[in-house]
Design a protein around this motif. Structure first.
Motif, PDB file in Angstrom:
ATOM      1  N   PHE A 139       0.862  -1.179   0.000  1.00  0.00           N
ATOM      2  CA  PHE A 139       0.000   0.000   0.000  1.00  0.00           C
ATOM      3  C   PHE A 139       0.898   1.229   0.000  1.00  0.00           C
ATOM      4  O   PHE A 139       1.593   1.507   0.965  1.00  0.00           O
ATOM      5  CB  PHE A 139      -0.936   0.014   1.208  1.00  0.00           C
ATOM      6  CG  PHE A 139      -1.822   1.231   1.232  1.00  0.00           C
ATOM      7  CD1 PHE A 139      -2.536   1.613   0.114  1.00  0.00           C
ATOM      8  CD2 PHE A 139      -1.927   2.008   2.378  1.00  0.00           C
ATOM      9  CE1 PHE A 139      -3.350   2.740   0.127  1.00  0.00           C
ATOM     10  CE2 PHE A 139      -2.734   3.123   2.409  1.00  0.00           C
ATOM     11  CZ  PHE A 139      -3.445   3.503   1.275  1.00  0.00           C
ATOM     12  N   GLN A 140       0.830   1.964  -1.100  1.00  0.00           N
ATOM     13  CA  GLN A 140       1.800   3.036  -1.312  1.00  0.00           C
ATOM     14  C   GLN A 140       1.157   4.416  -1.334  1.00  0.00           C
ATOM     15  O   GLN A 140       1.573   5.309  -2.048  1.00  0.00           O
ATOM     16  CB  GLN A 140       2.615   2.756  -2.574  1.00  0.00           C
ATOM     17  CG  GLN A 140       3.365   1.425  -2.443  1.00  0.00           C
ATOM     18  CD  GLN A 140       4.469   1.248  -3.435  1.00  0.00           C
ATOM     19  OE1 GLN A 140       4.416   0.367  -4.283  1.00  0.00           O
ATOM     20  NE2 GLN A 140       5.503   2.076  -3.346  1.00  0.00           N
ATOM     21  N   GLY A 141       0.129   4.569  -0.482  1.00  0.00           N
ATOM     22  CA  GLY A 141      -0.436   5.888  -0.283  1.00  0.00           C
ATOM     23  C   GLY A 141      -1.541   6.204  -1.260  1.00  0.00           C
ATOM     24  O   GLY A 141      -2.151   5.322  -1.872  1.00  0.00           O
ATOM     25  N   GLY A 142      -1.820   7.472  -1.391  1.00  0.00           N
ATOM     26  CA  GLY A 142      -2.937   7.858  -2.229  1.00  0.00           C
ATOM     27  C   GLY A 142      -3.002   9.348  -2.453  1.00  0.00           C
ATOM     28  O   GLY A 142      -2.108  10.114  -2.076  1.00  0.00           O
ATOM     29  N   PHE A 143      -4.135   9.752  -3.043  1.00  0.00           N
ATOM     30  CA  PHE A 143      -4.314  11.119  -3.500  1.00  0.00           C
ATOM     31  C   PHE A 143      -5.661  11.632  -2.989  1.00  0.00           C
ATOM     32  O   PHE A 143      -6.720  11.126  -3.355  1.00  0.00           O
ATOM     33  CB  PHE A 143      -4.255  11.174  -5.032  1.00  0.00           C
ATOM     34  CG  PHE A 143      -2.896  10.782  -5.577  1.00  0.00           C
ATOM     35  CD1 PHE A 143      -1.994  11.749  -5.976  1.00  0.00           C
ATOM     36  CD2 PHE A 143      -2.522   9.450  -5.656  1.00  0.00           C
ATOM     37  CE1 PHE A 143      -0.732  11.394  -6.438  1.00  0.00           C
ATOM     38  CE2 PHE A 143      -1.268   9.081  -6.123  1.00  0.00           C
ATOM     39  CZ  PHE A 143      -0.371  10.059  -6.522  1.00  0.00           C
ATOM     40  N   ILE A 144      -5.594  12.626  -2.128  1.00  0.00           N
ATOM     41  CA  ILE A 144      -6.791  13.216  -1.531  1.00  0.00           C
ATOM     42  C   ILE A 144      -7.644  13.841  -2.628  1.00  0.00           C
ATOM     43  O   ILE A 144      -7.136  14.441  -3.581  1.00  0.00           O
ATOM     44  CB  ILE A 144      -6.377  14.286  -0.507  1.00  0.00           C
ATOM     45  CG1 ILE A 144      -5.622  13.659   0.665  1.00  0.00           C
ATOM     46  CG2 ILE A 144      -7.579  15.077  -0.008  1.00  0.00           C
ATOM     47  CD1 ILE A 144      -4.856  14.672   1.497  1.00  0.00           C
ATOM     48  N   TRP A 145      -8.970  13.706  -2.461  1.00  0.00           N
ATOM     49  CA  TRP A 145      -9.872  14.456  -3.333  1.00  0.00           C
ATOM     50  C   TRP A 145     -10.430  15.625  -2.530  1.00  0.00           C
ATOM     51  O   TRP A 145     -11.192  15.416  -1.610  1.00  0.00           O
ATOM     52  CB  TRP A 145     -11.022  13.575  -3.859  1.00  0.00           C
ATOM     53  CG  TRP A 145     -11.807  14.340  -4.868  1.00  0.00           C
ATOM     54  CD1 TRP A 145     -12.932  15.090  -4.664  1.00  0.00           C
ATOM     55  CD2 TRP A 145     -11.482  14.479  -6.258  1.00  0.00           C
ATOM     56  NE1 TRP A 145     -13.327  15.696  -5.831  1.00  0.00           N
ATOM     57  CE2 TRP A 145     -12.463  15.333  -6.813  1.00  0.00           C
ATOM     58  CE3 TRP A 145     -10.461  13.990  -7.068  1.00  0.00           C
ATOM     59  CZ2 TRP A 145     -12.436  15.694  -8.180  1.00  0.00           C
ATOM     60  CZ3 TRP A 145     -10.454  14.341  -8.403  1.00  0.00           C
ATOM     61  CH2 TRP A 145     -11.440  15.180  -8.945  1.00  0.00           C
ATOM     62  N   ASP A 146     -10.162  16.873  -2.931  1.00  0.00           N
ATOM     63  CA  ASP A 146      -9.153  17.282  -3.862  1.00  0.00           C
ATOM     64  C   ASP A 146      -8.495  18.538  -3.355  1.00  0.00           C
ATOM     65  O   ASP A 146      -8.614  18.864  -2.183  1.00  0.00           O
ATOM     66  CB  ASP A 146      -9.721  17.449  -5.277  1.00  0.00           C
ATOM     67  CG  ASP A 146     -10.808  18.517  -5.406  1.00  0.00           C
ATOM     68  OD1 ASP A 146     -11.169  19.136  -4.403  1.00  0.00           O
ATOM     69  OD2 ASP A 146     -11.326  18.730  -6.514  1.00  0.00           O
ATOM     70  N   PHE A 147      -7.812  19.249  -4.220  1.00  0.00           N
ATOM     71  CA  PHE A 147      -6.973  20.356  -3.787  1.00  0.00           C
ATOM     72  C   PHE A 147      -7.774  21.560  -3.289  1.00  0.00           C
ATOM     73  O   PHE A 147      -7.610  22.010  -2.156  1.00  0.00           O
ATOM     74  CB  PHE A 147      -6.057  20.771  -4.942  1.00  0.00           C
ATOM     75  CG  PHE A 147      -5.358  22.090  -4.714  1.00  0.00           C
ATOM     76  CD1 PHE A 147      -4.483  22.245  -3.653  1.00  0.00           C
ATOM     77  CD2 PHE A 147      -5.584  23.166  -5.548  1.00  0.00           C
ATOM     78  CE1 PHE A 147      -3.849  23.460  -3.424  1.00  0.00           C
ATOM     79  CE2 PHE A 147      -4.958  24.381  -5.327  1.00  0.00           C
ATOM     80  CZ  PHE A 147      -4.082  24.533  -4.272  1.00  0.00           C
ATOM     81  N   ALA A 148      -8.639  22.120  -4.124  1.00  0.00           N
ATOM     82  CA  ALA A 148      -9.352  23.354  -3.755  1.00  0.00           C
ATOM     83  C   ALA A 148     -10.794  23.283  -4.217  1.00  0.00           C
ATOM     84  O   ALA A 148     -11.116  22.630  -5.209  1.00  0.00           O
ATOM     85  CB  ALA A 148      -8.662  24.578  -4.374  1.00  0.00           C
TER      86      ALA A 148
END
Length: 1018
Positions: A543-552
């Motif tokens: 498990f190598q992390g992820g990407f928050i939804w979202d920036f602004a």
């Protein structure tokens, strides 16, 4: 020159009509006349066509002027429009925010490839230009539209030039043969919807027009048409080979290349230029070193025709030993999804993009996914420079078609592009246009086939094409939903899967590295429980992390009918269909300032774990290539927000290592509560933050001797004579020197608290009865899982619970106790089954009121949003100062980024300005809080020993009723809500996921104790 129509407008509805006469995609390099010009950054080969264009907007194809591009047509009476811009933000058509559905959903019944007939705004752009200098012999001129949504057709001097789809990659056309001496006239039609729009169903505002730069490019007779730079790093990282392949346009040319500080590149047998770099400085997010490559192009006579500067990051990225690795180190993506969106919509500026990247770096983000289209080229150059790993995602999303499969049970045959051969050219074209432009950026580590478009052979073939021309891994999440072609992706990827479910999946699926390409849906007041994912990334190497939804937040700055500015979301422009405030998912606000969620993200993403105890601290380094020695480690001890002592510790913890260090300062012997903070700071200034910027911290709180200041234990208070009790017919009074407290037998509770010796008997500090409270304005996540529907009886209980009435006696108890008077109310609550809440007040002779709220919550009742007491104060009491968690808003499942201290705010600013008002502004771990006026008089609240605390200018009902912050009513009161607990805000998604069980209020017996007392001017 006469007008040559040629272009058949009906072809925009042909999925296979992807482009016509468009120049092949190539790298995004720039070229200059010489090295001095290259250093200046201003190229004589470039001429901007940004600015005002003449403009006419046709509502649909039928209203297009057939001869609009005829040079003889008088356009002087047309409007002026800015380029770049969106039609919808320039007063043509309406902005439309849609998440899942196509913009025409429910309006026109059309099949894939077809375009709306009634409502398809077409922007007709015209302007003239003269070249800055005539073309030299052999030179050619092209124009590039770096972004035109969704398709563009082009004429010059009445001659049809070409056509292009794919809104988010360059459309370049050669103009040379259509030019005339002097002034030339360029005309473009930009179609809001084309067949390609079926591939552009992203979660964003639907805009159209020329929204990125328009540039004329002069290409010398011998020109570097394309450059491909690759790097191969040795296993031991001690050396690297840089290979540069230059595709020349023009006969007889010659190329030379050198890397500053390294040397000349030599021609290899296959025609590429090669150099060996010993002890290379490797590019990474922590150390984004870039080498300066200079390419010189000469013609057959040996004359210099152009100089191409190219920044090169030497790095090795790929799947090694089963995991995604950078320069041999396992990667954990502390990532975020980023729409290219600001106050001007998707019109990018380098300044805003650079500011965004600086903020992301300052908040410990190391990766960005370009959701869900290629960004403007400047973004990648800045990501190279500042150090961000990028998943570069091609312009593809067909969410509405995918939803028909998931929600309506349709066959996979209906997926787009699916297995449909007619969509393969468009998909491959989009992949090629992205890769060829962005291939030389070290920041780009993964190619993505798009988003939320199911699966099929077309995307399988796209992935195969990526691999055939480049060695970067390929990502596509849709394989999770359509697993027929698992080879489409090299990375197992899911969206919004809870951390526990990810862990379950990985117990039996160990064939690919795993990421959550979207997680922690940060809509409104949310982002709770996200630490679960971070900890899992360090427990399971796959498990190598992820990407928050979202920036602004995606929101448009608007004015209401009274001229007040506000940020508008779906529906605010009168559009249909729309998805309301679902565009408000940002860790940052719409103006790109940080929301309270950023405080939490920064802490969770920090590169060091700092575990602090009374005598030492353990430091664990989660970075890939940086020792803790590069940072200054500071230690401080404070009491109630005041630093008593501080020191510095020299640490040297290697990446992946841990060490324990003794504290360099001693805990004071005096009784009290102390906060020990160990923090790491930049030693020197970086491109993204000044020296001293904090990158990580840990905190430990301990008590020495007596309970913390603010505890409600009577022993902590100064003894005072017992108060005087006056039992009236309808009211009960408790009086002492300088205070008067009144309890009502008919109005449900404590109704007056006057404090201070004045001619009028003291200041009245309450504006109504004190009541128990179980409800708050629903958050976006609570609305998403249906909380108001399930839990509405707690709203009734908060607003309509009763302890008395005009025609019946109050359920109230009165007793004198040692040193005080205790008044108790029993509230009958309109729940099913009926429940009761007891609220008692112990008033001592100094005017201190100790409040105890008790309740038994039986099994079977819906979840309680909060267990609190609510009181109102006059609006003049609008300063709040507290000792507890801060400085920003925090909740039980979102308090990792907070730290103990003394903070102060203006009460009207305590309600976080989410684009739709909702429960916000809470603080956890509060020992005491003071609500005062400008002179420092008011009420002091004290936890027993701690509480949650909210001080806002509006009631929950007022907040819930407002659709935008500017619709909140004028301020008439300060609403104070001390609480035992407010439910966690949740964070997995915003359409069904609830807070984790440990962040819910318990059932059974609840008891909440706090106290308040009047305070005089300080």
């Amino acid at each position: 020159m006469t007008f040559d129509p040629v272009f058949a407008i009906e072809r925009i509805a042909d999925p296979t009509f992807v482009s016509e006469n468009r120049r092949p995609a190539h790298s995004d390099h720039r070229w200059f006349a010489d090295l001095d010009e290259a250093r200046s950054g201003v190229s004589a080969f470039e001429q901007s066509l940004n600015g005002l264009w003449k403009f006419f907007c046709a509502r649909n194809q039928g209203q297009v002027l057939p001869d609009f591009a005829d040079p003889s047509r008088d356009v002087s009476g047309w409007d002026d429009i800015r380029v770049p811009s969106h039609l919808q933000l320039e007063g043509y058509d309406r902005p439309q925010y849609v998440n899942v559905g196509y913009a025409w959903d429910g309006q026109e019944d059309i099949e894939p490839g077809q375009v709306p007939e009634r409502d398809n705004p077409i922007g007709c752009y015209v302007r003239t230009f003269a070249l800055d200098c005539p073309l030299a012999e052999g030179e050619r001129l092209s124009v590039t539209f770096h972004g035109a949504e969704s398709a563009i057709a082009l004429w010059v001097n009445g001659r049809y030039i070409g056509y292009s789809t794919d809104s988010f990659t360059p459309a370049e056309f050669d103009l040379t043969d259509a030019l005339v001496e002097g002034e030339n006239r360029i005309a473009a039609q930009v179609f809001s919807y084309s067949a390609g729009s079926w591939l552009e169903d992203q979660d964003f505002f639907r805009f159209s027009g020329i929204f990125r730069d328009v540039t004329l490019y002069r290409r010398p007779g011998v020109h570097a048409e394309d450059i491909r730079v690759t790097t191969a790093v040795a296993d031991d990282l001690a050396s690297a080979q840089v290979r540069v392949r230059v595709e020349l346009d023009g006969a007889g040319g010659a190329v030379s290349a050198r890397i500053e500080g390294v040397g000349e590149l030599a021609r290899d047998a296959d025609g590429a230029f090669v150099v060996q770099v010993e002890e290379p400085r490797l590019w990474s997010p922590e150390h984004p070193h870039l080498y300066d490559l200079v390419i010189e192009v000469r013609d057959a006579a040996g004359a210099l025709t152009e100089v191409v500067p190219q920044r090169v990051g030497i790095r090795r990225f790929g799947i090694e030993n089963g995991v995604l690795s950078l320069n041999g180190d396992r990667v954990v993506f502390n990532g975020i999804n980023r729409h290219e969106f600001g106050l001007n919509g998707r019109v990018p500026s380098r300044e805003l993009t650079e500011s965004d990247i600086r903020m992301l770096k300052a908040h410990n983000v190391n990766a960005v996914r370009t959701s869900h289209y290629p960004n403007d080229s400047a973004f990648y150059a800045l990501a190279d420079e500042y150090g961000l790993m990028v998943i570069d995602e091609m312009n593809l999303e067909t969410h509405a078609r995918w939803s028909r499969i998931r929600l309506h049970g349709e066959s996979l045959d209906t997926a787009l592009p699916g297995d449909h051969d007619e969509w393969r050219p468009a998909a491959l074209d989009r992949a090629r246009s992205m890769l060829e432009r962005d291939k030389n950026h070290a920041s780009v580590v993964i190619w993505s086939c798009g988003n939320e478009s199911s699966g099929g052979t077309v995307l399988r073939d796209v992935a195969d094409w990526f691999r055939s021309v480049d060695d970067r891994p390929v990502h596509y999440e849709g394989v999770h939903w359509d697993p027929r072609y698992p080879e489409t992706t090299d990375i197992a990827s899911q969206m919004y899967t809870p951390a526990a479910a990810v862990e379950d999946y990985l117990r039996t699926n160990r064939d690919k590295p795993f990421i959550v390409c979207e997680y922690a849906h940060a809509m409104g007041n949310s982002f709770g429980g996200v630490g679960e994912y971070i900890e899992l990334a360090y427990r399971d190497e796959l498990f190598q992390g992820g990407f928050i939804w979202d920036f602004a937040d995606q929101a448009i700055l608007m004015r209401d009918r009274y001229g007040r500015e506000y940020f508008g979301y779906g529906g605010d422009n009168g559009e249909a269909p729309h998805d309301q405030d679902f565009s408000g998912n940002g860790i940052f606000f719409a103006d790109h300032t940080p929301s309270p969620k950023a405080q939490e993200m920064k802490r969770l993403y920090q590169g060091f774990v700092v575990d602090v105890s009374e005598s030492s601290f353990a430091l664990t380094n989660r970075l890939m290539s940086t020792s803790s020695a590069e940072y200054e480690t500071r230690v401080s001890i404070s009491r109630e927000g005041r630093i008593l002592t501080a020191g510095v510790v020299d640490t040297d913890v290697a990446p992946g290592g841990s060490a324990v260090y003794p504290l360099p300062v001693a805990i004071p012997a005096a009784a009290g509560e102390y906060a020990i903070v160990v923090s790491l700071h930049l030693r020197t200034e970086t491109a993204w933050a000044p020296a001293g910027h904090e990158v990580a911290f840990g905190e430990h709180v301990l008590r020495v001797g007596e309970p913390a200041a603010g505890a409600t234990a009577p022993a902590a208070q100064v003894a005072a004579p017992a108060p005087r009790l006056v039992e009236g017919t309808l009211s009960i009074g408790v009086h002492g020197p300088g205070f008067h407290v009144t309890f009502s037998r008919i109005f449900n509770g404590l109704t007056s608290y006057r404090f201070g010796e004045t001619r009028t008997g003291g200041r009245e500090l309450l504006s109504g009865a004190v009541t128990p409270n179980f409800w708050h304005a629903p958050t976006a996540n609570e609305r998403g899982w249906g909380g108001p529907f399930e839990e509405g009886q707690w709203l009734l209980a908060s607003r309509y619970g009763r302890a008395s009435g005009f025609h019946e006696p109050a359920d109230i108890s009165v007793e004198q106790v040692d040193g005080g008077v205790r008044i108790g109310y029993r509230y009958e609550l309109p729940t099913t089954p009926v429940t009761h809440c007891d609220l008692s007040y112990l008033v001592d002779g100094a005017g201190r009121v100790e409040v105890t709220q008790r309740m038994h919550v039986p099994e079977g009742l819906p979840q309680m949003p909060e267990f609190a007491t609510m009181l109102a104060m006059p609006a003049d009491y609008d300063r709040v100062r507290w000792y507890g968690d801060g400085p920003e808003e925090c909740y039980v499942d979102r308090r990792e980024g907070a730290r103990l201290g003394v903070y102060d705010r203006h009460v009207p600013d305590m309600l976080t300005p989410y684009i739709r008002p909702q429960e916000a502004g809470n603080r956890t771990g509060v020992r005491w809080a003071e609500i005062t006026d400008a002179r420092g008089a008011g009420l002091r609240f004290e936890g027993d020993p701690i509480m949650e605390f909210s001080a806002l200018s509006w009631t929950p009902a007022e907040i819930e009723s407002a659709l935008h912050p500017h619709e909140l009513p004028p301020i008439h009161r300060t609403i104070v809500r001390p609480a035992l607990m407010r439910r966690g805000v949740a964070g997995d998604d915003s359409w069904g996921s609830r807070p984790l069980d440990r962040y819910l209020l318990p059932t059974g017996d609840l008891e909440f104790r706090f106290a308040f007392r009047g305070i005089q001017n300080r």
